[in-house]
Write an enzyme that holds these catalytic residues in place. Structure first.
Site, PDB file in Angstrom:
ATOM      1  N   GLY A 156      -6.763  -5.421   0.914  1.00  0.00           N
ATOM      2  CA  GLY A 156      -5.896  -4.084   1.820  1.00  0.00           C
ATOM      3  C   GLY A 156      -6.887  -3.260   2.652  1.00  0.00           C
ATOM      4  N   THR A 159      -1.871 -10.673   4.015  1.00  0.00           N
ATOM      5  CA  THR A 159      -2.553 -10.582   2.657  1.00  0.00           C
ATOM      6  C   THR A 159      -3.929 -10.553   2.691  1.00  0.00           C
ATOM      7  OG1 THR A 159      -2.585 -12.074   0.605  1.00  0.00           O
ATOM      8  CG2 THR A 159      -2.413 -13.310   2.695  1.00  0.00           C
ATOM      9  N   THR A 207      -1.077 -11.327  -3.086  1.00  0.00           N
ATOM     10  CA  THR A 207       0.152 -10.265  -2.544  1.00  0.00           C
ATOM     11  C   THR A 207       1.151 -11.554  -2.167  1.00  0.00           C
ATOM     12  OG1 THR A 207      -1.400  -8.696  -1.435  1.00  0.00           O
ATOM     13  CG2 THR A 207       0.708  -9.364  -0.302  1.00  0.00           C
ATOM     14  N   VAL A 243      -4.015   3.113  -2.718  1.00  0.00           N
ATOM     15  CA  VAL A 243      -2.586   2.837  -1.909  1.00  0.00           C
ATOM     16  C   VAL A 243      -2.898   1.275  -1.224  1.00  0.00           C
ATOM     17  CG1 VAL A 243      -1.009   3.309  -0.004  1.00  0.00           C
ATOM     18  CG2 VAL A 243      -1.801   4.877  -1.692  1.00  0.00           C
ATOM     19  N   SER A 244      -2.348   0.299  -1.233  1.00  0.00           N
ATOM     20  CA  SER A 244      -2.315  -1.068  -0.838  1.00  0.00           C
ATOM     21  C   SER A 244      -1.630  -1.009   0.605  1.00  0.00           C
ATOM     22  CB  SER A 244      -1.447  -2.067  -1.614  1.00  0.00           C
ATOM     23  OG  SER A 244      -1.397  -3.080  -0.818  1.00  0.00           O
ATOM     24  N   ASP A 245      -2.356  -1.751   1.437  1.00  0.00           N
ATOM     25  CA  ASP A 245      -1.812  -2.142   2.971  1.00  0.00           C
ATOM     26  C   ASP A 245      -0.613  -2.641   2.992  1.00  0.00           C
ATOM     27  OD1 ASP A 245      -3.199  -4.750   1.697  1.00  0.00           O
ATOM     28  OD2 ASP A 245      -2.004  -5.437   3.380  1.00  0.00           O
TER      29      ASP A 245
HETATM   30  N1  GLY Z   1      -3.391  -6.949   0.026  1.00  0.00           N
HETATM   31  C1  GLY Z   1      -3.196  -6.240  -1.148  1.00  0.00           C
HETATM   32  C2  GLY Z   1      -3.952  -5.140  -1.641  1.00  0.00           C
HETATM   33  O1  GLY Z   1      -5.169  -4.999  -1.264  1.00  0.00           O
HETATM   34  O2  GLY Z   1      -3.636  -4.292  -2.165  1.00  0.00           O
END
Ligand code: GLY
Length: 317
Positions: free
Chosen positions: A232, A229, A180, A209-211
């Protein structure tokens, strides 16, 4: 121009297991320091925190080494779907785009949506927005990411995540990595902003869906701003960015808020990292993963966290 505070900046290019070798570290260091230099000079010429964050995210999205924009990982069906968010700390306003395809800079859409009544759009809505804005179609696929996906398909998608940076892995290194990019800035007028952009985990279920496009992964108030990062789902379960910031708003120092939040993350066996700034100009970072690819400008010097290899560590400048 009257500077009320000394601008500050911290950026990241993901978290995960160690870089392949020292050559890998130096390549990533050069890339991150170049972004820090350029974006910090924008802040020093009175650029706003939001302008700095968008510029930094665009530069990181353009670097095929990182998992955002060009060089994004492929999802289980071989498609690239990207997510990005922007949060202005002064207005406490969050905007984001989820699973957008075929654009060069997902962060630009998060910026456009800052001025909209509908501030988070996904999939079809994101494609419609790109069409309305007449943004040219762009293919962010790189050969390295395609090869990574082809290899994973052969292995029946055993890996939980794709590589944090696009580099060939030695046979022995099968551990997952997490990518990320993120930028957090404090401008000369004391405004904070956070931005985060990602290609996701890699090899994930379609529609996951990403965080990065949720407040859990990217949050800012007038007190502090955080970009996360890592995995997620772990970031969402900890609600990491607001968890740190609410603590600062309630009177904790940024360092104490990071310390408490990362101890909790470690106890819960989460795999994540975060970068942060507060309104006083404190720069902080934390991780439960092996490495965090972060670099910062403290007003005098550029520093980074590339060789901090102990797990569960926080730092403050
Ligand atoms: N932090 C990135 C994801 O898990 O999509």
């Amino acid at each position: 121009m009257n500077f009320k505070v000394q601008p500050k900046l911290i950026i990241h290019g993901g978290a995960g297991s160690s870089l392949k070798d020292k050559g890998g570290v130096e390549t990533v260091r050069r890339s991150l320091h170049k972004v820090v230099e350029e974006v910090y000079s924008l802040l020093m010429s009175a650029g706003s925190a939001t302008e700095a964050v968008v510029k930094g995210c665009q530069m990181l999205e353009d670097n095929p080494c990182f998992n955002a924009g060009t060089g994004s990982v492929l999802q289980s069906d071989g498609q690239i779907r990207m997510s990005a968010a922007l949060m202005d700390g002064t207005t406490q306003s969050f905007s984001g785009v989820i699973n957008i395809t075929r654009v060069q800079h997902p962060i630009d859409f998060a910026q456009v949506l800052q001025g909209s009544t509908d501030r988070v759009v996904s999939d079809y809505g994101a494609a419609e927005l790109a069409r309305e804005l007449q943004v040219p179609s762009y293919n962010p696929l790189t050969d390295m990411r395609l090869q990574e996906w082809l290899q994973e398909r052969q292995d029946n998608f055993n890996k939980t995540m794709a590589g944090v940076v696009a580099q060939k892995e030695p046979e022995s290194n099968s551990s997952a990595r997490r990518g990320t990019i993120g930028v957090v800035a404090l401008d000369s007028q004391g405004n904070l902003c956070a931005g985060t952009s990602t290609g996701g985990k890699g090899f994930e279920r379609i529609g996951r869906v990403s965080d990065s496009a949720m407040p859990a992964g990217n949050y800012a108030t007038k007190d502090a701003a955080v970009s996360c990062t890592g995995i997620g789902e772990d970031i969402i379960d900890e609600c990491l960015a607001p968890r740190i910031i609410v603590r600062v708003g309630d009177g904790m120092t940024l360092l104490d808020a990071m310390q408490r939040s990362f101890v909790e993350s470690q106890e819960n066996k989460r795999d994540l990292g975060a970068i942060a700034l507060d309104a006083k100009g404190t720069i902080a970072w934390g991780k439960t993963s092996q490495i965090l690819l972060a670099a910062y400008h403290d007003g005098e010097n550029i520093g980074d966290t590339l060789e901090v290899s102990e797990q569960m560590q926080i730092g403050c400048v």
